[in-house]
Write a protein that holds these residues in place. Sequence first.
Motif, mmCIF file in Angstrom:
data_model
loop_
_atom_site.group_PDB
_atom_site.id
_atom_site.type_symbol
_atom_site.label_atom_id
_atom_site.label_comp_id
_atom_site.label_asym_id
_atom_site.label_seq_id
_atom_site.Cartn_x
_atom_site.Cartn_y
_atom_site.Cartn_z
ATOM 1 N N TYR A 134 0.821 -1.213 0.000
ATOM 2 C CA TYR A 134 0.000 0.000 0.000
ATOM 3 C C TYR A 134 0.855 1.264 0.000
ATOM 4 O O TYR A 134 0.329 2.367 0.063
ATOM 5 C CB TYR A 134 -0.912 0.009 1.221
ATOM 6 N N ARG A 145 0.144 -0.385 6.734
ATOM 7 C CA ARG A 145 -1.062 -1.101 6.317
ATOM 8 C C ARG A 145 -0.757 -2.479 5.741
ATOM 9 O O ARG A 145 -1.675 -3.299 5.567
ATOM 10 C CB ARG A 145 -1.833 -0.252 5.302
ATOM 11 N N THR A 148 -1.964 -5.379 8.019
ATOM 12 C CA THR A 148 -3.336 -5.309 8.513
ATOM 13 C C THR A 148 -4.193 -6.438 7.960
ATOM 14 O O THR A 148 -3.831 -7.133 7.001
ATOM 15 C CB THR A 148 -3.980 -3.973 8.115
ATOM 16 N N GLU A 150 -6.917 -5.911 6.397
ATOM 17 C CA GLU A 150 -7.305 -5.465 5.058
ATOM 18 C C GLU A 150 -6.317 -5.981 4.012
ATOM 19 O O GLU A 150 -6.710 -6.476 2.943
ATOM 20 C CB GLU A 150 -7.359 -3.938 5.010
ATOM 21 N N TYR A 151 -5.040 -5.863 4.305
ATOM 22 C CA TYR A 151 -3.990 -6.339 3.405
ATOM 23 C C TYR A 151 -4.096 -7.854 3.222
ATOM 24 O O TYR A 151 -4.041 -8.362 2.085
ATOM 25 C CB TYR A 151 -2.624 -5.968 3.986
#
Length: 308
Positions: A134, A145, A148, A150-151
């Motif tokens: 990111y 990030r 995370t 999300e990653y």
Amino acid sequence: MLSRRHFLQSSTLLAGSLLVPPVPFLKTAPKPLRLGGPIFLKSDDPAELAREHRRLNYSSAYVPAVKLTETARIAAIRKAFSDQNVLIAEVGAWVNMLDLDTEKRSKNLAYVTERLALAEEIGALTCVNIAGSYNPKQWDGPDARNLTKEYFDATVENCRKVIDAVKPKKAKFALEMMGWSLPDGPDSYLKFIKAIDRPAFGAHVDIANIINTPERFYNNAALINETFRKLSRWIVAVHAKDVHGKDVHFAETMPGRGTLDYVAYIRNVTALPQEVPFMLEHLRTPEEYDEARQFVIRKATEAGIPLA
């Protein structure tokens, strides 16, 4: 007289070597080492390229320059390399699958999918890429990030998309380990394997990339053993690099100029149930590759492992 720092370092290394067996899962005689690396021969002839690998004592190779649409050349490369008993180890797909620009991300995923299709067609063991980053300025750079949920979830989705689009029967898609993003070691890799849940997803090992703490640096033999023990049946390819301390950081270097326990590394690679290439990379000149190759061969000899 030893300084306190050197005493602690040597004590830590000794403790690690005593506590961790050389190859925890070794049950049969080791396989020959399938060493590989880039070549510098200026030729488009697949037969000449394959013979050059053999001249350099390489029995594994990075994919030669070829496009997925060049079916005749793909067939010629497959035959030439097979005739010389040179495995095509990897098709690289070095783009950011998590680019913040949605259009670029889509194009990158399409490229990775094409590279996996090429790996399947040419008989390569794996198509490998990093999960992505990111970081807005560097495609493989650090970013908070990158650790995370999300990653992780986005990477699982990306890997599934690529694999499901190609449906390879032999080639595996794999993620290269990284020190600043996931997967950053065997445990996070196992989480990806479970979450992606595809037989065509494999494990790619690069120990130098995950030396990101003093503990891993000084106990790298233990890290090597742990990584191969936990990921053994999924491993499809291994990168051969090294790492050394630099000020308050860790820096990549060629095999033999760092601190990685190469006897442990080679023993683990050749103890795997499947044939796994051991690939030199990131050097600049033929002379540097000569030095690195000769070092690996010496360490293989020291470990009692012949070359394939």
